[in-house]
Design a protein around this motif. Structure first.
Motif, PDB file in Angstrom:
ATOM      1  N   GLY A  65       0.694  -1.093  -0.004  1.00 55.25           N
ATOM      2  CA  GLY A  65       0.102   0.052  -0.060  1.00 55.25           C
ATOM      3  C   GLY A  65       0.969   1.318   0.124  1.00 55.25           C
ATOM      4  O   GLY A  65       0.176   2.222   0.238  1.00 55.25           O
ATOM      5  N   SER A  66       2.289   1.056   0.116  1.00 50.53           N
ATOM      6  CA  SER A  66       2.909   2.629   0.029  1.00 50.53           C
ATOM      7  C   SER A  66       4.028   2.098  -1.092  1.00 50.53           C
ATOM      8  O   SER A  66       3.904   2.162  -2.426  1.00 50.53           O
ATOM      9  N   TYR A  67       5.362   2.000  -0.734  1.00 53.61           N
ATOM     10  CA  TYR A  67       6.401   1.717  -1.470  1.00 53.61           C
ATOM     11  C   TYR A  67       5.995   0.776  -2.676  1.00 53.61           C
ATOM     12  O   TYR A  67       6.635   0.864  -3.913  1.00 53.61           O
ATOM     13  N   GLY A  68       5.494  -0.276  -2.260  1.00 55.07           N
ATOM     14  CA  GLY A  68       5.472  -1.331  -3.283  1.00 55.07           C
ATOM     15  C   GLY A  68       4.048  -1.348  -4.067  1.00 55.07           C
ATOM     16  O   GLY A  68       3.772  -2.251  -4.782  1.00 55.07           O
ATOM     17  N   THR A  69       3.419  -0.354  -4.137  1.00 60.52           N
ATOM     18  CA  THR A  69       2.147  -0.320  -4.893  1.00 60.52           C
ATOM     19  C   THR A  69       2.107  -0.508  -6.259  1.00 60.52           C
ATOM     20  O   THR A  69       1.417  -1.509  -6.805  1.00 60.52           O
ATOM     21  N   GLN A  70       3.324   0.193  -6.886  1.00 55.44           N
ATOM     22  CA  GLN A  70       3.219  -0.053  -8.558  1.00 55.44           C
ATOM     23  C   GLN A  70       3.808  -1.431  -8.770  1.00 55.44           C
ATOM     24  O   GLN A  70       3.358  -2.025  -9.751  1.00 55.44           O
ATOM     25  N   LEU A  71       4.707  -1.878  -7.940  1.00 52.72           N
ATOM     26  CA  LEU A  71       5.431  -3.273  -8.133  1.00 52.72           C
ATOM     27  C   LEU A  71       4.362  -4.253  -8.028  1.00 52.72           C
ATOM     28  O   LEU A  71       4.031  -5.222  -8.969  1.00 52.72           O
ATOM     29  N   THR A  72       3.277  -4.208  -7.151  1.00 53.61           N
ATOM     30  CA  THR A  72       2.348  -5.040  -6.938  1.00 53.61           C
ATOM     31  C   THR A  72       1.215  -4.992  -8.137  1.00 53.61           C
ATOM     32  O   THR A  72       0.868  -6.173  -8.529  1.00 53.61           O
ATOM     33  N   ARG A  73       1.183  -3.819  -8.680  1.00 49.38           N
ATOM     34  CA  ARG A  73       0.206  -4.005  -9.722  1.00 49.38           C
ATOM     35  C   ARG A  73       0.927  -4.604 -11.110  1.00 49.38           C
ATOM     36  O   ARG A  73       0.264  -5.395 -11.811  1.00 49.38           O
ATOM     37  N   VAL A  74       2.243  -4.400 -11.312  1.00 47.68           N
ATOM     38  CA  VAL A  74       3.115  -4.794 -12.320  1.00 47.68           C
ATOM     39  C   VAL A  74       2.920  -6.496 -12.318  1.00 47.68           C
ATOM     40  O   VAL A  74       2.505  -7.193 -12.947  1.00 47.68           O
ATOM     41  N   LEU A  75       3.113  -6.730 -10.854  1.00 46.08           N
ATOM     42  CA  LEU A  75       3.286  -8.349 -10.851  1.00 46.08           C
ATOM     43  C   LEU A  75       1.810  -9.001 -10.884  1.00 46.08           C
ATOM     44  O   LEU A  75       1.505 -10.036 -11.386  1.00 46.08           O
ATOM     45  N   ALA A  77      -0.751  -7.814 -12.599  1.00 42.43           N
ATOM     46  CA  ALA A  77      -1.204  -7.744 -14.329  1.00 42.43           C
ATOM     47  C   ALA A  77      -0.428  -8.847 -14.770  1.00 42.43           C
ATOM     48  O   ALA A  77      -0.942  -9.492 -15.943  1.00 42.43           O
ATOM     49  N   ALA A  78       0.666  -9.412 -14.272  1.00 42.05           N
ATOM     50  CA  ALA A  78       1.443 -10.485 -15.138  1.00 42.05           C
ATOM     51  C   ALA A  78       0.751 -11.630 -14.547  1.00 42.05           C
ATOM     52  O   ALA A  78       1.312 -12.740 -15.001  1.00 42.05           O
ATOM     53  N   GLY A  79       0.147 -11.781 -13.891  1.00 44.41           N
ATOM     54  CA  GLY A  79      -0.864 -12.950 -13.369  1.00 44.41           C
ATOM     55  C   GLY A  79      -0.404 -13.992 -11.995  1.00 44.41           C
ATOM     56  O   GLY A  79      -0.539 -14.925 -11.965  1.00 44.41           O
ATOM     57  N   LEU A  80       0.519 -13.133 -11.477  1.00 46.43           N
ATOM     58  CA  LEU A  80       1.095 -13.528 -10.069  1.00 46.43           C
ATOM     59  C   LEU A  80       0.357 -13.482  -8.825  1.00 46.43           C
ATOM     60  O   LEU A  80      -0.424 -12.330  -8.888  1.00 46.43           O
ATOM     61  N   THR A  81       0.432 -14.129  -8.002  1.00 46.40           N
ATOM     62  CA  THR A  81      -0.148 -13.927  -6.854  1.00 46.40           C
ATOM     63  C   THR A  81       0.633 -13.025  -5.764  1.00 46.40           C
ATOM     64  O   THR A  81       1.908 -13.767  -5.602  1.00 46.40           O
ATOM     65  N   VAL A  82       0.242 -12.030  -5.180  1.00 43.08           N
ATOM     66  CA  VAL A  82       1.160 -11.315  -4.575  1.00 43.08           C
ATOM     67  C   VAL A  82       0.549 -11.086  -3.237  1.00 43.08           C
ATOM     68  O   VAL A  82      -0.828 -11.013  -2.853  1.00 43.08           O
ATOM     69  N   PHE A  83       1.154 -11.097  -2.111  1.00 44.82           N
ATOM     70  CA  PHE A  83       0.817 -11.273  -0.843  1.00 44.82           C
ATOM     71  C   PHE A  83       1.444 -10.056  -0.223  1.00 44.82           C
ATOM     72  O   PHE A  83       2.840  -9.802  -0.374  1.00 44.82           O
ATOM     73  N   ASP A  84       0.778  -9.422   0.583  1.00 48.46           N
ATOM     74  CA  ASP A  84       1.208  -8.188   1.527  1.00 48.46           C
ATOM     75  C   ASP A  84       1.861  -8.776   2.753  1.00 48.46           C
ATOM     76  O   ASP A  84       1.239  -9.587   3.666  1.00 48.46           O
ATOM     77  N   ILE A  85       3.199  -8.379   2.736  1.00 50.53           N
ATOM     78  CA  ILE A  85       3.927  -8.905   3.986  1.00 50.53           C
ATOM     79  C   ILE A  85       4.317  -7.772   4.836  1.00 50.53           C
ATOM     80  O   ILE A  85       4.666  -6.722   4.674  1.00 50.53           O
ATOM     81  N   ASN A  86       3.906  -7.899   6.192  1.00 52.27           N
ATOM     82  CA  ASN A  86       4.258  -6.991   7.183  1.00 52.27           C
ATOM     83  C   ASN A  86       5.785  -6.811   7.611  1.00 52.27           C
ATOM     84  O   ASN A  86       6.560  -7.914   7.421  1.00 52.27           O
TER      85      ASN A  86
END
Length: 108
Positions: A65-75, A77-86
């Motif tokens: 939700g902060s520094y990784g927002t755009q990377l999360t969108r890219v991953l 969109a590429a069909g990868l499962t992304v988990f938010d890690i504390n």
């Protein structure tokens, strides 16, 4: 032995200017880590780098939700499962020392 790619999992320690990524196998063994710029070209390079190690099953990203927002969108969109890690507990990080590779491997 087969020529099929192995299953791998990624982890990313996010920052303002760079992201540090790590990849582990299905047993949690460290395979590689690398740093990438926080640009569209850097996100694509990170994705290609992850895929070069095998079939990516999931990626843990600190700060989706902060520094990784755009990377999360890219991953995603590429069909990868992304988990938010504390992020690791600050007290523990202070005792053990801050390390981008360690944090990335922990996210993976």
């Amino acid at each position: 032995m087969t020529d099929q790619p192995q299953d791998v999992f990624g982890g990313v320690d996010t920052h303002t200017d760079t992201h540090h990524a790590a990849v582990v196998d299905q047993l949690g063994r460290h395979l590689a880590d690398a740093q990438f710029p926080t640009t569209n070209q850097g996100y694509c390079a990170l994705l290609d780098w992850l895929r070069s190690h095998g079939t990516v099953r999931a990626v843990g990203v600190e700060g989706t939700g902060s520094y990784g927002t755009q990377l999360t969108r890219v991953l995603g969109a590429a069909g990868l499962t992304v988990f938010d890690i504390n992020r690791p507990d600050r007290r523990i990080r202070h005792q053990q020392g801050k390390s981008d590779p360690i944090d990335a491997y922990a996210a993976a």
